[in-house]
Design an enzyme around this catalytic site. Structure first.
Site, mmCIF file in Angstrom:
data_model
loop_
_atom_site.group_PDB
_atom_site.id
_atom_site.type_symbol
_atom_site.label_atom_id
_atom_site.label_comp_id
_atom_site.label_asym_id
_atom_site.label_seq_id
_atom_site.Cartn_x
_atom_site.Cartn_y
_atom_site.Cartn_z
ATOM 1 N N CYS A 1 1.619 -2.083 14.832
ATOM 2 C CA CYS A 1 2.147 -2.196 14.024
ATOM 3 C C CYS A 1 0.606 -3.218 12.663
ATOM 4 O O CYS A 1 1.369 -4.487 13.010
ATOM 5 C CB CYS A 1 2.842 -1.564 12.930
ATOM 6 S SG CYS A 1 3.625 -0.804 12.014
ATOM 7 N N CYS B 1 3.521 7.949 1.303
ATOM 8 C CA CYS B 1 3.697 7.228 1.838
ATOM 9 C C CYS B 1 4.584 6.150 1.132
ATOM 10 O O CYS B 1 2.872 5.647 0.420
ATOM 11 C CB CYS B 1 2.903 7.179 3.096
ATOM 12 S SG CYS B 1 3.609 6.395 4.352
ATOM 13 N N GLU C 1 0.982 -1.445 0.211
ATOM 14 C CA GLU C 1 0.134 -0.408 0.301
ATOM 15 C C GLU C 1 0.836 0.981 -0.177
ATOM 16 O O GLU C 1 1.928 1.455 0.153
ATOM 17 C CB GLU C 1 -0.564 -0.349 1.332
ATOM 18 C CG GLU C 1 -1.952 -1.053 1.224
ATOM 19 C CD GLU C 1 -2.957 -0.843 2.394
ATOM 20 O OE1 GLU C 1 -4.101 -1.688 1.742
ATOM 21 O OE2 GLU C 1 -2.427 -0.617 3.701
ATOM 22 N N CYS D 1 6.527 -4.994 15.744
ATOM 23 C CA CYS D 1 6.392 -3.929 16.613
ATOM 24 C C CYS D 1 4.266 -4.461 17.106
ATOM 25 O O CYS D 1 4.125 -4.200 15.715
ATOM 26 C CB CYS D 1 5.977 -3.034 16.194
ATOM 27 S SG CYS D 1 7.947 -2.078 15.628
ATOM 28 N N CYS E 1 -1.127 5.910 10.370
ATOM 29 C CA CYS E 1 0.277 5.316 10.911
ATOM 30 C C CYS E 1 0.155 4.499 11.400
ATOM 31 O O CYS E 1 -1.419 3.723 12.393
ATOM 32 C CB CYS E 1 0.961 6.964 11.650
ATOM 33 S SG CYS E 1 1.691 7.712 10.815
ATOM 34 N N CYS F 1 7.220 -7.513 7.065
ATOM 35 C CA CYS F 1 7.790 -6.938 7.727
ATOM 36 C C CYS F 1 8.269 -7.758 9.035
ATOM 37 O O CYS F 1 7.801 -8.628 9.266
ATOM 38 C CB CYS F 1 7.450 -5.232 9.032
ATOM 39 S SG CYS F 1 8.364 -4.455 9.424
HETATM 40 N N1 SAH Z 1 9.547 0.686 9.809
HETATM 41 C C1 SAH Z 1 9.447 2.111 10.082
HETATM 42 C C2 SAH Z 1 8.815 2.591 9.541
HETATM 43 C C3 SAH Z 1 7.411 2.499 9.092
HETATM 44 S S1 SAH Z 1 6.710 4.451 9.621
HETATM 45 C C4 SAH Z 1 9.403 2.833 11.965
HETATM 46 O O1 SAH Z 1 9.298 1.634 12.129
HETATM 47 O O2 SAH Z 1 9.510 3.859 11.995
HETATM 48 C C5 SAH Z 1 5.672 4.151 10.578
HETATM 49 C C6 SAH Z 1 5.865 4.538 11.594
HETATM 50 O O3 SAH Z 1 4.319 4.183 12.503
HETATM 51 C C7 SAH Z 1 5.838 4.187 12.504
HETATM 52 O O4 SAH Z 1 7.201 5.390 13.161
HETATM 53 C C8 SAH Z 1 5.609 3.305 13.536
HETATM 54 O O5 SAH Z 1 6.510 2.801 14.997
HETATM 55 C C9 SAH Z 1 4.485 4.126 13.983
HETATM 56 N N2 SAH Z 1 3.325 3.388 13.914
HETATM 57 C C10 SAH Z 1 2.855 1.918 13.919
HETATM 58 N N3 SAH Z 1 1.451 1.694 14.467
HETATM 59 C C11 SAH Z 1 0.824 2.534 14.518
HETATM 60 C C12 SAH Z 1 0.121 2.838 15.394
HETATM 61 N N4 SAH Z 1 -0.958 2.091 15.740
HETATM 62 N N5 SAH Z 1 -0.140 3.772 15.414
HETATM 63 C C13 SAH Z 1 -0.181 5.023 15.396
HETATM 64 N N6 SAH Z 1 1.919 5.148 15.006
HETATM 65 C C14 SAH Z 1 2.096 3.567 14.212
#
Ligand code: SAH
Length: 339
Positions: free
Chosen positions: A117, A103, A90, A114, A331, A110
């Site tokens: 996510c 984006c 996406e 986390c 995000c 991945c």
């Molecule tokens: N793997 C990289 C790129 C992904 S960026 C990274 O971790 O930075 C996506 C961003 O959204 C990251 O900062 C991630 O931590 C954040 N993110 C993931 N799940 C989220 C959620 N449920 N709510 C808000 N931010 C989230």
């Protein structure tokens, strides 16, 4: 067969020389590829005979648009692309006063795990090729009809886990004969692969490095981000200091506020201690919903108390709007769709 759009101009020139072709052909082909043509036959200033030879040795990636959703709340666009092998990723296009930002995803799935996510739910399937990252920009731009001026590598995947392909993508997308999007208009986000942050810092690129911090201490961060168990907060901050020293570019930290997990006054005080004097910028956001995850965004009163402490600690921060939530484009909500 070679993925021709992942080649840089020097490699393309060498490949054409091998075919006995003059140098200017490489530039012509490069320009066509970066305009988003779907195949060699669209390259009208290339002789038919050469197009046939190219067709025999090379292929041109071009994703299929599997779906497009538009947010009724804020106009954010979400694209689902089907790649050459049937896998999907996406991308999201957001419009701001200062221009349009895309984006993009850097991997199919991945492996960082986390817990908040959606992108990591099915694990890592494969890396994206440089061409497949570029295609998200090229084809989203031609679909939406708006010029894309900024890129964030914040979609599905961990960009630094696909280091070489991401670097090649950056070279391609910023090339003067291609989309020509300058490094200062690009942000790369990482969950904190410290060796790769060092490697990136050595290159001295002028992009913005965004670090997904989400907690100021190892107990909290290790509980929500597995990467912290091998690359802890102290090591991460050291790598960030080195990065800033080498590039002179201030770092952005991302912090998604999760109810009862990382949003207490004590977390805020530790965060102040951690970031004070670092010359960085903190982006706070309320956690976005992910159906499979039980976590909730912080309550308003806790978020207010948290930001008050940051303010009195002189931390430079912004509370970010959450765009595209009604279409799961915010995000942490992007995911690979199964076939
Ligand atoms: N793997 C990289 C790129 C992904 S960026 C990274 O971790 O930075 C996506 C961003 O959204 C990251 O900062 C991630 O931590 C954040 N993110 C993931 N799940 C989220 C959620 N449920 N709510 C808000 N931010 C989230």
């Amino acid at each position: 067969m070679t993925d021709i759009k992942s080649l840089n101009l020097a490699e393309l020139t060498a490949a054409l020389k091998n075919l006995g072709e003059p140098q200017f052909r490489a530039k012509q082909i490069f320009v066509w590829l970066h305009k988003g043509v779907r195949g060699f036959d669209a390259m009208t200033n290339i002789p038919k005979q050469l197009r046939d030879r190219l067709n025999a040795d090379f292929y041109v990636t071009a994703p299929e648009l599997a779906s497009r959703q538009v947010s009724a709340e804020d106009g954010t666009l979400k694209y689902l692309w089907r790649l050459g092998d049937g896998e999907t990723v996406e991308s999201v296009v957001m419009s701001y006063n200062h221009g349009n930002t895309i984006c993009i995803s850097t991997q199919v799935g991945c492996r960082q795990g986390c817990v908040f996510c959606a992108s990591t739910l099915g694990g890592l399937v494969r890396n994206l090729a440089p061409s497949e990252m570029l295609d998200q920009v090229l084809f989203a731009q031609s679909d939406c009809g708006k010029r894309i001026s900024n890129i964030v590598l914040m979609g599905i995947g961990e960009p630094l886990d696909n280091f070489d392909n991401v670097l090649r993508f950056l070279e391609l997308v910023s090339h003067a004969d291609g989309l020509n999007i300058g490094m200062r208009h690009i942000s790369l986000s990482t969950c904190g692969l410290t060796e790769k942050i060092d490697k990136l810092g050595d290159l001295g690129l002028q992009l913005t490095l965004s670090v997904s911090l989400h907690a100021p201490d190892d107990a909290t961060r290790g509980g929500i981000m597995p990467i912290n168990r091998t690359h802890n907060v102290a090591e991460l901050m050291d790598a960030c200091r080195r990065y800033f020293a080498k590039t002179g570019r201030r770092i952005s930290y991302e912090y998604a506020m999760i109810d009862g997990v990382n949003d207490t006054a004590e977390h805020a005080r530790r965060l102040v201690k951690l970031l004070r004097g670092s010359g960085s910028h903190l982006n706070l956001i309320l956690l976005n919903d992910v159906a499979e995850r039980p976590l909730k965004p912080s309550r308003r009163e806790n978020a207010d108390a948290f930001t008050k402490i940051l303010g009195s600690g002189n931390i430079n921060f912004t509370f970010r709007r959450r765009l595209g939530r009604d279409i799961d484009a915010a995000c942490g909500q992007l995911r690979r769709k199964t076939k």
